[in-house]
Design a protein around this motif. Structure first.
Motif, PDB file in Angstrom:
ATOM      1  N   PHE A 114       0.808  -1.220   0.000  1.00 34.51           N
ATOM      2  CA  PHE A 114       0.000   0.000   0.000  1.00 34.51           C
ATOM      3  C   PHE A 114       0.841   1.269   0.000  1.00 34.51           C
ATOM      4  O   PHE A 114       0.654   2.166  -0.821  1.00 34.51           O
ATOM      5  N   GLU A 115       1.777   1.376   0.925  1.00 30.67           N
ATOM      6  CA  GLU A 115       2.562   2.606   1.059  1.00 30.67           C
ATOM      7  C   GLU A 115       3.434   2.863  -0.168  1.00 30.67           C
ATOM      8  O   GLU A 115       3.559   3.998  -0.636  1.00 30.67           O
ATOM      9  N   LYS A 116       4.063   1.806  -0.690  1.00 30.55           N
ATOM     10  CA  LYS A 116       4.910   1.971  -1.873  1.00 30.55           C
ATOM     11  C   LYS A 116       4.081   2.390  -3.092  1.00 30.55           C
ATOM     12  O   LYS A 116       4.487   3.257  -3.875  1.00 30.55           O
ATOM     13  N   VAL A 117       2.936   1.756  -3.244  1.00 37.66           N
ATOM     14  CA  VAL A 117       2.071   2.090  -4.372  1.00 37.66           C
ATOM     15  C   VAL A 117       1.563   3.520  -4.249  1.00 37.66           C
ATOM     16  O   VAL A 117       1.555   4.285  -5.228  1.00 37.66           O
ATOM     17  N   LYS A 118       1.156   3.892  -3.050  1.00 40.80           N
ATOM     18  CA  LYS A 118       0.678   5.259  -2.830  1.00 40.80           C
ATOM     19  C   LYS A 118       1.764   6.279  -3.164  1.00 40.80           C
ATOM     20  O   LYS A 118       1.501   7.311  -3.808  1.00 40.80           O
ATOM     21  N   ASP A 119       2.994   5.963  -2.795  1.00 39.63           N
ATOM     22  CA  ASP A 119       4.110   6.864  -3.061  1.00 39.63           C
ATOM     23  C   ASP A 119       4.323   7.031  -4.566  1.00 39.63           C
ATOM     24  O   ASP A 119       4.537   8.143  -5.057  1.00 39.63           O
ATOM     25  N   TRP A 120       4.259   5.924  -5.300  1.00 35.82           N
ATOM     26  CA  TRP A 120       4.412   5.987  -6.758  1.00 35.82           C
ATOM     27  C   TRP A 120       3.290   6.809  -7.390  1.00 35.82           C
ATOM     28  O   TRP A 120       3.511   7.582  -8.318  1.00 35.82           O
ATOM     29  N   LEU A 121       2.074   6.638  -6.881  1.00 34.67           N
ATOM     30  CA  LEU A 121       0.940   7.376  -7.429  1.00 34.67           C
ATOM     31  C   LEU A 121       1.085   8.872  -7.171  1.00 34.67           C
ATOM     32  O   LEU A 121       0.844   9.696  -8.058  1.00 34.67           O
ATOM     33  N   GLY A 124       3.692  10.366  -9.392  1.00 34.09           N
ATOM     34  CA  GLY A 124       3.431  10.251 -10.818  1.00 34.09           C
ATOM     35  C   GLY A 124       4.245   9.186 -11.513  1.00 34.09           C
ATOM     36  O   GLY A 124       4.347   9.180 -12.746  1.00 34.09           O
ATOM     37  N   GLU A 125       4.836   8.260 -10.740  1.00 39.19           N
ATOM     38  CA  GLU A 125       5.645   7.199 -11.339  1.00 39.19           C
ATOM     39  C   GLU A 125       4.805   6.028 -11.826  1.00 39.19           C
ATOM     40  O   GLU A 125       5.229   5.278 -12.706  1.00 39.19           O
ATOM     41  N   ALA A 126       3.624   5.847 -11.262  1.00 40.98           N
ATOM     42  CA  ALA A 126       2.765   4.721 -11.634  1.00 40.98           C
ATOM     43  C   ALA A 126       1.879   5.100 -12.812  1.00 40.98           C
ATOM     44  O   ALA A 126       1.284   6.178 -12.839  1.00 40.98           O
ATOM     45  N   VAL A 127       1.799   4.220 -13.797  1.00 39.34           N
ATOM     46  CA  VAL A 127       0.886   4.439 -14.923  1.00 39.34           C
ATOM     47  C   VAL A 127      -0.290   3.464 -14.878  1.00 39.34           C
ATOM     48  O   VAL A 127      -1.313   3.681 -15.525  1.00 39.34           O
ATOM     49  N   THR A 128      -0.133   2.380 -14.125  1.00 38.24           N
ATOM     50  CA  THR A 128      -1.198   1.391 -13.977  1.00 38.24           C
ATOM     51  C   THR A 128      -1.277   0.942 -12.529  1.00 38.24           C
ATOM     52  O   THR A 128      -0.257   0.638 -11.911  1.00 38.24           O
ATOM     53  N   LEU A 129      -2.483   0.897 -11.991  1.00 33.50           N
ATOM     54  CA  LEU A 129      -2.728   0.411 -10.634  1.00 33.50           C
ATOM     55  C   LEU A 129      -3.319  -0.989 -10.730  1.00 33.50           C
ATOM     56  O   LEU A 129      -4.236  -1.235 -11.507  1.00 33.50           O
ATOM     57  N   ILE A 130      -2.763  -1.913  -9.948  1.00 30.16           N
ATOM     58  CA  ILE A 130      -3.297  -3.279  -9.891  1.00 30.16           C
ATOM     59  C   ILE A 130      -3.817  -3.526  -8.480  1.00 30.16           C
ATOM     60  O   ILE A 130      -3.102  -3.290  -7.506  1.00 30.16           O
ATOM     61  N   GLN A 131      -5.061  -3.979  -8.372  1.00 33.57           N
ATOM     62  CA  GLN A 131      -5.641  -4.268  -7.062  1.00 33.57           C
ATOM     63  C   GLN A 131      -6.342  -5.626  -7.089  1.00 33.57           C
ATOM     64  O   GLN A 131      -7.082  -5.939  -8.021  1.00 33.57           O
ATOM     65  N   ALA A 132      -6.068  -6.424  -6.078  1.00 34.86           N
ATOM     66  CA  ALA A 132      -6.677  -7.748  -5.985  1.00 34.86           C
ATOM     67  C   ALA A 132      -8.195  -7.615  -5.856  1.00 34.86           C
ATOM     68  O   ALA A 132      -8.689  -6.798  -5.088  1.00 34.86           O
ATOM     69  N   ASN A 133      -8.917  -8.433  -6.610  1.00 34.26           N
ATOM     70  CA  ASN A 133     -10.372  -8.320  -6.593  1.00 34.26           C
ATOM     71  C   ASN A 133     -11.015  -8.865  -5.327  1.00 34.26           C
ATOM     72  O   ASN A 133     -12.206  -8.662  -5.099  1.00 34.26           O
ATOM     73  N   PRO A 146      -4.141   6.092 -11.736  1.00 33.24           N
ATOM     74  CA  PRO A 146      -3.492   7.328 -12.183  1.00 33.24           C
ATOM     75  C   PRO A 146      -4.145   8.004 -13.382  1.00 33.24           C
ATOM     76  O   PRO A 146      -4.088   9.221 -13.515  1.00 33.24           O
ATOM     77  N   LYS A 147      -4.782   7.217 -14.265  1.00 35.64           N
ATOM     78  CA  LYS A 147      -5.393   7.795 -15.461  1.00 35.64           C
ATOM     79  C   LYS A 147      -6.872   7.437 -15.567  1.00 35.64           C
ATOM     80  O   LYS A 147      -7.424   7.327 -16.665  1.00 35.64           O
ATOM     81  N   GLY A 148      -7.514   7.239 -14.419  1.00 32.22           N
ATOM     82  CA  GLY A 148      -8.913   6.874 -14.430  1.00 32.22           C
ATOM     83  C   GLY A 148      -9.106   5.372 -14.513  1.00 32.22           C
ATOM     84  O   GLY A 148      -8.138   4.596 -14.471  1.00 32.22           O
ATOM     85  N   PRO A 149     -10.360   4.909 -14.631  1.00 29.58           N
ATOM     86  CA  PRO A 149     -10.683   3.473 -14.612  1.00 29.58           C
ATOM     87  C   PRO A 149      -9.914   2.636 -15.627  1.00 29.58           C
ATOM     88  O   PRO A 149      -9.646   1.466 -15.388  1.00 29.58           O
ATOM     89  N   GLU A 150      -9.544   3.234 -16.770  1.00 29.36           N
ATOM     90  CA  GLU A 150      -8.842   2.458 -17.798  1.00 29.36           C
ATOM     91  C   GLU A 150      -7.422   2.082 -17.378  1.00 29.36           C
ATOM     92  O   GLU A 150      -6.788   1.246 -18.027  1.00 29.36           O
ATOM     93  N   SER A 151      -6.908   2.707 -16.306  1.00 26.67           N
ATOM     94  CA  SER A 151      -5.552   2.373 -15.832  1.00 26.67           C
ATOM     95  C   SER A 151      -5.596   1.505 -14.579  1.00 26.67           C
ATOM     96  O   SER A 151      -4.628   1.434 -13.829  1.00 26.67           O
ATOM     97  N   LEU A 152      -6.741   0.838 -14.362  1.00 24.93           N
ATOM     98  CA  LEU A 152      -6.906  -0.070 -13.225  1.00 24.93           C
ATOM     99  C   LEU A 152      -7.020  -1.508 -13.716  1.00 24.93           C
ATOM    100  O   LEU A 152      -7.790  -1.815 -14.618  1.00 24.93           O
ATOM    101  N   HIS A 172      -2.270  -4.529  -3.313  1.00 25.29           N
ATOM    102  CA  HIS A 172      -2.007  -3.348  -4.137  1.00 25.29           C
ATOM    103  C   HIS A 172      -0.667  -3.481  -4.854  1.00 25.29           C
ATOM    104  O   HIS A 172       0.330  -3.871  -4.255  1.00 25.29           O
ATOM    105  N   ALA A 173      -0.649  -3.124  -6.122  1.00 27.70           N
ATOM    106  CA  ALA A 173       0.596  -3.104  -6.902  1.00 27.70           C
ATOM    107  C   ALA A 173       0.491  -1.996  -7.938  1.00 27.70           C
ATOM    108  O   ALA A 173      -0.597  -1.480  -8.218  1.00 27.70           O
ATOM    109  N   ALA A 174       1.619  -1.618  -8.492  1.00 22.88           N
ATOM    110  CA  ALA A 174       1.624  -0.572  -9.511  1.00 22.88           C
ATOM    111  C   ALA A 174       2.712  -0.852 -10.529  1.00 22.88           C
ATOM    112  O   ALA A 174       3.719  -1.492 -10.229  1.00 22.88           O
ATOM    113  N   LEU A 175       2.484  -0.370 -11.743  1.00 25.64           N
ATOM    114  CA  LEU A 175       3.437  -0.537 -12.835  1.00 25.64           C
ATOM    115  C   LEU A 175       3.896   0.825 -13.329  1.00 25.64           C
ATOM    116  O   LEU A 175       3.093   1.763 -13.424  1.00 25.64           O
ATOM    117  N   ALA A 176       5.179   0.910 -13.658  1.00 25.83           N
ATOM    118  CA  ALA A 176       5.715   2.111 -14.275  1.00 25.83           C
ATOM    119  C   ALA A 176       5.566   1.997 -15.783  1.00 25.83           C
ATOM    120  O   ALA A 176       5.236   0.937 -16.322  1.00 25.83           O
TER     121      ALA A 176
END
Length: 214
Positions: A114-121, A124-133, A146-152, A172-176
């Motif tokens: 969570f904290e690492k992903v939040k920091d990237w967001l 502005g380093e994260a372009v895609t957010l990944i969250q377990a369903n 970061p870019k609305g629903p299409e980046s989730l 929580h995870a994020a991609l650059a």
């Protein structure tokens, strides 16, 4: 937008789905080939030899292809369809997506927690957010794509996402930005089409406003 929830790219090769009759980019379809023993084989990577048979990355389309014997019609010969074909394809797509996220992690372009992903967001380093369903809704709503629903991406379970990071679970995870991000997004669209996850969205809270996870 393709049936599998994937953005259509210019000049991308198209193929026709045997279930819907619609033509769409190959990236939004599942390729199948007929093995030497006349068994239908999913070709997730699109590399197996033989004439390809394509079905939209959509549970309804795949079930229709199985139920109405459309594989035999497309192959112009009697074929055997595994009883668990839909589940088999879903499992292969999930494994492929996990492997790609793992590759991104090893390349330094994916992080979790969570904290690492939040920091990237926030940075502005994260372009895609990944969250377990299957993570808590309250926890997932604390981070905004970061870019609305299409980046989730929300088609993986916590256990599956955890595999990509060498741990039991991850929420929580994020991609650059980079090539691996594009490949992850494409595979997630196909898996999401089978799992019905393309329309899932997180809440309206902005990343960084709440530092407590659930």
């Amino acid at each position: 937008m393709t049936r599998g929830g994937r953005e259509k790219m210019k000049d991308e090769p198209e193929r026709k789905c045997i279930a819907t009759g619609e033509s769409q980019p190959k990236g939004g379809l599942i390729r199948f080939v007929i093995g030497p023993d006349a068994v239908v084989v999913p070709d997730i990577l699109g590399r197996l030899p033989g004439r390809g048979i394509y079905v939209s990355a959509d549970t309804e389309a795949l079930n229709k292809a199985v139920k109405k014997n459309l594989f035999s019609r497309a192959a112009r010969q009697p074929v055997t369809v595994p009883e668990d074909l839909t589940d088999l394809v879903e499992g292969l797509l999930a494994r492929r997506l996990v492997d790609l996220v793992s590759m991104a992690r090893k390349a330094g372009s994916a992080i979790c927690g969570f904290e690492k992903v939040k920091d990237w967001l926030v940075k502005g380093e994260a372009v895609t957010l990944i969250q377990a369903n299957d993570g808590s809704e309250r926890g997932r709503e604390k981070l905004r794509p970061p870019k609305g629903p299409e980046s989730l991406i929300s088609c993986l379970t916590a256990g599956e996402l955890g595999l990509a990071f060498g741990r039991e679970r991850a929420i929580h995870a994020a991609l650059a930005a980079g090539g691996l991000n594009d490949r992850v997004v494409e595979e997630a669209a196909r898996l999401g089409g089978l799992r019905g996850a393309n329309s899932q969205q997180v809440g309206e809270l902005i990343a960084g406003k709440d530092t407590k996870d659930a």
